[in-house]
Design a protein around this motif. Structure first.
Motif, PDB file in Angstrom:
ATOM      1  N   GLN A 153      39.563  30.094 -21.333  1.00  0.00           N
ATOM      2  CA  GLN A 153      39.203  30.856 -22.520  1.00  0.00           C
ATOM      3  C   GLN A 153      40.410  30.979 -23.430  1.00  0.00           C
ATOM      4  O   GLN A 153      41.530  31.171 -22.970  1.00  0.00           O
ATOM      5  CB  GLN A 153      38.703  32.249 -22.126  1.00  0.00           C
ATOM      6  CG  GLN A 153      37.467  32.227 -21.241  1.00  0.00           C
ATOM      7  CD  GLN A 153      36.963  33.624 -20.951  1.00  0.00           C
ATOM      8  OE1 GLN A 153      37.295  34.569 -21.644  1.00  0.00           O
ATOM      9  NE2 GLN A 153      36.151  33.761 -19.908  1.00  0.00           N
ATOM     10  N   GLN A 261      33.029  22.609 -21.873  1.00  0.00           N
ATOM     11  CA  GLN A 261      32.067  23.452 -21.165  1.00  0.00           C
ATOM     12  C   GLN A 261      32.518  23.792 -19.750  1.00  0.00           C
ATOM     13  O   GLN A 261      31.715  24.185 -18.906  1.00  0.00           O
ATOM     14  CB  GLN A 261      30.700  22.771 -21.120  1.00  0.00           C
ATOM     15  CG  GLN A 261      30.045  22.647 -22.480  1.00  0.00           C
ATOM     16  CD  GLN A 261      28.602  22.188 -22.382  1.00  0.00           C
ATOM     17  OE1 GLN A 261      28.100  21.894 -21.308  1.00  0.00           O
ATOM     18  NE2 GLN A 261      27.934  22.125 -23.520  1.00  0.00           N
ATOM     19  N   SER A 263      34.513  26.253 -18.643  1.00  0.00           N
ATOM     20  CA  SER A 263      34.402  27.680 -18.330  1.00  0.00           C
ATOM     21  C   SER A 263      32.938  28.092 -18.190  1.00  0.00           C
ATOM     22  O   SER A 263      32.587  28.878 -17.298  1.00  0.00           O
ATOM     23  CB  SER A 263      35.071  28.501 -19.439  1.00  0.00           C
ATOM     24  OG  SER A 263      34.956  29.885 -19.187  1.00  0.00           O
ATOM     25  N   TYR A 264      32.075  27.533 -19.038  1.00  0.00           N
ATOM     26  CA  TYR A 264      30.659  27.893 -19.006  1.00  0.00           C
ATOM     27  C   TYR A 264      30.021  27.515 -17.675  1.00  0.00           C
ATOM     28  O   TYR A 264      29.346  28.328 -17.026  1.00  0.00           O
ATOM     29  CB  TYR A 264      29.923  27.212 -20.159  1.00  0.00           C
ATOM     30  CG  TYR A 264      28.425  27.259 -20.033  1.00  0.00           C
ATOM     31  CD1 TYR A 264      27.712  28.419 -20.326  1.00  0.00           C
ATOM     32  CD2 TYR A 264      27.715  26.134 -19.607  1.00  0.00           C
ATOM     33  CE1 TYR A 264      26.336  28.469 -20.196  1.00  0.00           C
ATOM     34  CE2 TYR A 264      26.341  26.170 -19.466  1.00  0.00           C
ATOM     35  CZ  TYR A 264      25.650  27.332 -19.768  1.00  0.00           C
ATOM     36  OH  TYR A 264      24.286  27.373 -19.635  1.00  0.00           O
ATOM     37  N   GLN A 267      31.301  29.648 -14.665  1.00  0.00           N
ATOM     38  CA  GLN A 267      30.720  30.982 -14.621  1.00  0.00           C
ATOM     39  C   GLN A 267      29.254  30.942 -14.212  1.00  0.00           C
ATOM     40  O   GLN A 267      28.765  31.825 -13.484  1.00  0.00           O
ATOM     41  CB  GLN A 267      30.865  31.655 -15.992  1.00  0.00           C
ATOM     42  CG  GLN A 267      32.302  31.963 -16.383  1.00  0.00           C
ATOM     43  CD  GLN A 267      32.979  32.871 -15.383  1.00  0.00           C
ATOM     44  OE1 GLN A 267      32.424  33.894 -14.972  1.00  0.00           O
ATOM     45  NE2 GLN A 267      34.193  32.502 -14.961  1.00  0.00           N
TER      46      GLN A 267
END
Length: 294
Positions: A153, A261, A263-264, A267
């Motif tokens: 992030q 993508q 981090s997406y 998570q």
């Protein structure tokens, strides 16, 4: 005094050490000119062949020029030596004063020649990590990503790095490919936790999230490997086991993901796995002692 020399100062004088050198230089030049005239006359009178005469005239002229140069160096050698030392001293002082700027320019040339990264790549140099948004001859600007190496992030802070860092520090480029990346993250457990079930749950979740684009990523990685002469890595998600310390088990998840993508998808997988499962160690139930009837 003639009007053309009116701009000269009235007290103009030459140093005493220079006057003999000027006289010697004048005598040398006059002697070379006189010698040239004499040699040219002898050649023209005694050499009948025009071709040979022209060659001798050219060679004699070049020899006299070389003689004049050596003579001037011999006459002015001491002054030239002093001038050279002064120039070297000035150059050394200039290099010392502008050392950082020179290193920045050298770093810019180095990273440009090596193709270390380009605009948009995510890099890490020492403890600085972020996305490259600008490059100049002296600096490289990053949008910081963090905190730490495992986060993806942006913090909202901008980092301006001097290019001198690229001369002495290694650069980690996390954007090896343009459209697809490999993402790796680690989930720690205690030895007594139900980590085998966690491993299976993480692998199933990774396969489910990658299923829609796995074939596309496999074809792209195959193309990149062929173009760069590398062995094509396996694109299928995998979960490996590590034991970094006594009593600890770390599950390392590696899977392909679209650029930007990471981090997406991390998570999404962690949320799915830990919202639906509890892998903590089960506490042993206390044994109930049987009471004997008297």
């Amino acid at each position: 005094m003639p009007e053309s020399l009116a701009w000269l100062p009235d007290n103009l004088s030459l140093p005493e050490s220079v006057l003999p050198l000027l006289i010697s230089t004048t005598l040398l030049i006059l002697g070379v000119i006189a010698l040239k005239v004499v040699i040219a006359g002898v050649i023209r009178r005694n050499v009948a062949s025009s071709e040979l005469r022209g060659r001798l005239l050219v060679n004699s002229r070049n020899a006299l020029v070389l003689l004049a140069v050596f003579g001037l160096v011999f006459i002015w050698g001491e002054q030239l030596r002093s001038l050279a030392l002064s120039i070297v001293a000035i150059a050394v002082a200039f290099v010392v004063a502008t050392k950082e700027l020179i290193l920045c320019v050298s770093g810019s040339i180095l990273k440009g020649g090596a193709g270390s990264f380009s605009i948009g790549d995510r890099i890490q140099v020492k403890d600085f990590r972020g996305d490259v948004i600008d490059q100049t001859l002296l600096t490289t600007t990053l949008l910081e990503v963090g905190p730490g190496k495992a986060s993806h992030q942006r913090t909202g802070r901008m980092i301006v790095l001097p290019n001198a860092l690229f001369v002495s520090e290694p650069v980690t480029n996390e954007s090896f490919t343009d459209h697809w990346d490999f993402h790796v993250f680690t989930v720690p457990f205690k030895r007594e936790d139900n980590w085998p079930a966690a491993r299976e749950a993480l692998l199933n979740a990774a396969n489910r999230h990658c299923e829609s684009y796995l074939d596309t990523a496999r074809k792209y990685m195959s193309k990149v490997g062929t173009a760069r002469g590398l062995e094509v890595p396996s694109v299928d998600p995998r979960v490996t086991i590590q034991a970094p310390a006594a009593g600890e088990i770390h599950l390392t998840v590696r899977l392909p993901t679209r650029t930007g993508q990471r981090s997406y998808i991390e998570q999404a997988i962690l949320s799915e796995v830990f919202l639906n499962n509890d892998f903590s160690a089960k506490k042993a139930e206390p044994e109930t002692s049987k009471t004997s009837k008297e």
